[in-house]
Enzyme design. Sequence first.
Site, PDB file in Angstrom:
ATOM      1  N   ASN A 101       8.596  70.076   6.230  1.00 57.71           N
ATOM      2  CA  ASN A 101       9.648  69.172   6.656  1.00 57.71           C
ATOM      3  C   ASN A 101       8.710  69.332   8.642  1.00 57.71           C
ATOM      4  O   ASN A 101      10.072  70.593   8.721  1.00 57.71           O
ATOM      5  CB  ASN A 101      11.150  68.685   6.706  1.00 57.71           C
ATOM      6  CG  ASN A 101      11.867  67.415   7.556  1.00 57.71           C
ATOM      7  OD1 ASN A 101      11.345  67.646   8.942  1.00 57.71           O
ATOM      8  ND2 ASN A 101      12.526  66.425   7.726  1.00 57.71           N
ATOM      9  N   HIS A 117      11.412  69.371  13.601  1.00 65.61           N
ATOM     10  CA  HIS A 117      11.347  69.617  14.420  1.00 65.61           C
ATOM     11  C   HIS A 117      10.785  70.585  15.740  1.00 65.61           C
ATOM     12  O   HIS A 117      11.152  71.342  16.489  1.00 65.61           O
ATOM     13  CB  HIS A 117      13.120  71.224  13.804  1.00 65.61           C
ATOM     14  CG  HIS A 117      14.839  69.901  13.739  1.00 65.61           C
ATOM     15  ND1 HIS A 117      15.342  69.277  14.062  1.00 65.61           N
ATOM     16  CD2 HIS A 117      14.437  70.277  12.189  1.00 65.61           C
ATOM     17  CE1 HIS A 117      15.858  68.783  13.435  1.00 65.61           C
ATOM     18  NE2 HIS A 117      15.452  69.377  12.461  1.00 65.61           N
ATOM     19  N   HIS A 134      10.641  62.561   9.021  1.00 60.38           N
ATOM     20  CA  HIS A 134      11.679  61.398   8.919  1.00 60.38           C
ATOM     21  C   HIS A 134      11.090  60.140  10.295  1.00 60.38           C
ATOM     22  O   HIS A 134      11.417  61.630  11.912  1.00 60.38           O
ATOM     23  CB  HIS A 134      13.084  61.792   9.295  1.00 60.38           C
ATOM     24  CG  HIS A 134      14.213  61.236   9.279  1.00 60.38           C
ATOM     25  ND1 HIS A 134      15.017  61.400   8.894  1.00 60.38           N
ATOM     26  CD2 HIS A 134      14.269  59.280   8.886  1.00 60.38           C
ATOM     27  CE1 HIS A 134      16.324  60.536   8.744  1.00 60.38           C
ATOM     28  NE2 HIS A 134      15.568  59.626   8.966  1.00 60.38           N
ATOM     29  N   ARG A 158      13.520  58.255  12.835  1.00 62.74           N
ATOM     30  CA  ARG A 158      14.062  57.715  12.796  1.00 62.74           C
ATOM     31  C   ARG A 158      14.494  56.625  13.678  1.00 62.74           C
ATOM     32  O   ARG A 158      13.185  56.236  14.355  1.00 62.74           O
ATOM     33  CB  ARG A 158      15.435  58.806  12.816  1.00 62.74           C
ATOM     34  CG  ARG A 158      15.716  60.351  12.645  1.00 62.74           C
ATOM     35  CD  ARG A 158      16.408  60.489  13.236  1.00 62.74           C
ATOM     36  NE  ARG A 158      17.816  60.264  12.718  1.00 62.74           N
ATOM     37  CZ  ARG A 158      18.987  61.012  11.531  1.00 62.74           C
ATOM     38  NH1 ARG A 158      18.624  61.396  11.407  1.00 62.74           N
ATOM     39  NH2 ARG A 158      19.800  59.980  12.095  1.00 62.74           N
ATOM     40  N   ARG A 186      13.539  60.200  17.719  1.00 65.95           N
ATOM     41  CA  ARG A 186      14.566  61.128  18.245  1.00 65.95           C
ATOM     42  C   ARG A 186      13.200  62.575  18.284  1.00 65.95           C
ATOM     43  O   ARG A 186      13.806  63.295  19.261  1.00 65.95           O
ATOM     44  CB  ARG A 186      15.926  61.352  17.917  1.00 65.95           C
ATOM     45  CG  ARG A 186      16.126  62.091  16.640  1.00 65.95           C
ATOM     46  CD  ARG A 186      17.445  62.839  16.664  1.00 65.95           C
ATOM     47  NE  ARG A 186      18.629  61.752  16.142  1.00 65.95           N
ATOM     48  CZ  ARG A 186      19.479  61.754  15.511  1.00 65.95           C
ATOM     49  NH1 ARG A 186      20.263  63.183  14.687  1.00 65.95           N
ATOM     50  NH2 ARG A 186      20.628  61.006  15.413  1.00 65.95           N
ATOM     51  N   GLU A 223      10.358  59.461   5.873  1.00 67.16           N
ATOM     52  CA  GLU A 223      12.375  59.648   5.022  1.00 67.16           C
ATOM     53  C   GLU A 223      12.111  58.372   6.192  1.00 67.16           C
ATOM     54  O   GLU A 223      11.464  58.180   7.616  1.00 67.16           O
ATOM     55  CB  GLU A 223      12.931  60.937   5.765  1.00 67.16           C
ATOM     56  CG  GLU A 223      12.213  62.556   4.393  1.00 67.16           C
ATOM     57  CD  GLU A 223      13.371  63.205   5.168  1.00 67.16           C
ATOM     58  OE1 GLU A 223      14.048  62.950   5.784  1.00 67.16           O
ATOM     59  OE2 GLU A 223      12.929  64.355   4.411  1.00 67.16           O
ATOM     60  N   THR A 252      20.865  63.643   8.485  1.00 68.89           N
ATOM     61  CA  THR A 252      21.201  63.139   7.070  1.00 68.89           C
ATOM     62  C   THR A 252      22.274  63.484   6.961  1.00 68.89           C
ATOM     63  O   THR A 252      21.870  64.651   6.788  1.00 68.89           O
ATOM     64  CB  THR A 252      19.949  62.640   6.542  1.00 68.89           C
ATOM     65  OG1 THR A 252      18.815  63.092   7.387  1.00 68.89           O
ATOM     66  CG2 THR A 252      19.835  62.158   5.450  1.00 68.89           C
ATOM     67  N   GLU A 280      15.772  62.287  -4.817  1.00 69.08           N
ATOM     68  CA  GLU A 280      15.752  63.236  -4.007  1.00 69.08           C
ATOM     69  C   GLU A 280      17.122  64.169  -3.848  1.00 69.08           C
ATOM     70  O   GLU A 280      18.290  63.096  -3.250  1.00 69.08           O
ATOM     71  CB  GLU A 280      15.213  63.483  -3.080  1.00 69.08           C
ATOM     72  CG  GLU A 280      14.686  65.079  -2.137  1.00 69.08           C
ATOM     73  CD  GLU A 280      14.427  65.056  -0.380  1.00 69.08           C
ATOM     74  OE1 GLU A 280      13.587  64.953  -0.192  1.00 69.08           O
ATOM     75  OE2 GLU A 280      14.834  65.914  -0.152  1.00 69.08           O
ATOM     76  N   HIS A 286      18.075  69.365   1.292  1.00 69.74           N
ATOM     77  CA  HIS A 286      18.306  69.398   2.584  1.00 69.74           C
ATOM     78  C   HIS A 286      19.563  70.777   2.600  1.00 69.74           C
ATOM     79  O   HIS A 286      19.933  70.953   1.919  1.00 69.74           O
ATOM     80  CB  HIS A 286      19.636  68.612   2.586  1.00 69.74           C
ATOM     81  CG  HIS A 286      20.154  67.793   4.507  1.00 69.74           C
ATOM     82  ND1 HIS A 286      21.084  68.663   5.151  1.00 69.74           N
ATOM     83  CD2 HIS A 286      19.742  67.275   5.110  1.00 69.74           C
ATOM     84  CE1 HIS A 286      21.180  67.778   6.008  1.00 69.74           C
ATOM     85  NE2 HIS A 286      20.565  67.102   6.408  1.00 69.74           N
TER      86      HIS A 286
HETATM   87  N1  PXP Z   1      15.570  66.041   2.252  1.00 71.07           N
HETATM   88  C1  PXP Z   1      15.869  64.755   3.317  1.00 71.07           C
HETATM   89  C2  PXP Z   1      16.067  63.315   2.718  1.00 71.07           C
HETATM   90  C3  PXP Z   1      16.234  65.255   4.898  1.00 71.07           C
HETATM   91  O1  PXP Z   1      16.464  64.245   5.328  1.00 71.07           O
HETATM   92  C4  PXP Z   1      15.721  65.970   5.902  1.00 71.07           C
HETATM   93  C5  PXP Z   1      16.588  66.419   7.046  1.00 71.07           C
HETATM   94  O2  PXP Z   1      15.699  65.328   7.335  1.00 71.07           O
HETATM   95  C6  PXP Z   1      15.607  67.417   4.492  1.00 71.07           C
HETATM   96  C7  PXP Z   1      15.201  67.230   3.322  1.00 71.07           C
HETATM   97  C8  PXP Z   1      15.257  68.651   5.435  1.00 71.07           C
HETATM   98  O3  PXP Z   1      15.796  69.499   5.200  1.00 71.07           O
HETATM   99  P1  PXP Z   1      17.022  70.354   6.001  1.00 71.07           P
HETATM  100  O4  PXP Z   1      15.733  70.137   7.817  1.00 71.07           O
HETATM  101  O5  PXP Z   1      17.714  71.138   5.984  1.00 71.07           O
HETATM  102  O6  PXP Z   1      14.910  71.735   5.977  1.00 71.07           O
END
Ligand code: PXP
Length: 248
Positions: free
Chosen positions: A12, A15, A48, A50, A54, A75, A106, A156, A196
């Site tokens: 992901n 960030h 994601h 959003r 953001r 996402e 999330t 998921e 997550h």
């Molecule tokens: N899976 C989902 C559905 C998420 O919303 C997120 C965070 O955007 C992640 C995985 C990844 O989470 P993390 O950034 O805590 O590894």
Amino acid sequence: MTANTELLLGVNVDHVATLRQVRGVPYPSPLRAAEIVEQAGGDGITIHLREDRRHIQDADVEIIKQRSRLPLNLEMAATSEMQGIALRIKPAECCLVPEKREELTTEGGLDVSKQVAFLSDYCRQLSEAGISASLFIDPDPEQIDCASEIGAAIIELHTGAYADAHQPEAAEQELRRLAAGVERGKKNGLRVNAGHGLHYDNVQPVAAIPDILCLNIGHAIVAEALMSGMFQAVVRMKQLMAVARRKD
Ligand code: PXP
């Protein structure tokens, strides 16, 4: 416990965009991050989009879909705006997540049982467009059964409760819930991913659960990338400065 198939990693890169958005500059680029993920053997890119934009922007979704060779997992909240974007961009997977404006990330899984008819229709439209519909849910038997009832291709499982468990017994209990959720999902014919809050110190017990297909991990990888790359980043800046001085 030995897993019987290769466990995939979806990275992901949200960030990377967070860092860009806080300064309103064009760098760092989530696309470039996606390219490095591919070179490093990552199996998929997760972003994601959003509603408040953001971090990831619409243009990021477009360019990553066009230029990255890895499958894209988009996402998003189950809104009509997001569905329109997904149907146009056609990511490999769309993971539907609950979204609250005030949350940092999330927070919980989707409550599928409260919106069976709506989500059935929503997922059907995605799958008719060739997009695998995925639901981000807690490892709760009722939610898992509802996900298969509505025709989702993938669930998921939210690993946040496991990641947040501070006591070993609580973490063990969450791991058992996750393992049971994976088994139930598989029995229901669903593909099961998880993610997550996973990081370098807590990923292995989850990775050892058989039959999870893919872990989606973001924050910890982006944070580690900063530290792993800091040395080279400083060296490069010093070199540029030294070369400029020599030209004087
Ligand atoms: N899976 C989902 C559905 C998420 O919303 C997120 C965070 O955007 C992640 C995985 C990844 O989470 P993390 O950034 O805590 O590894």
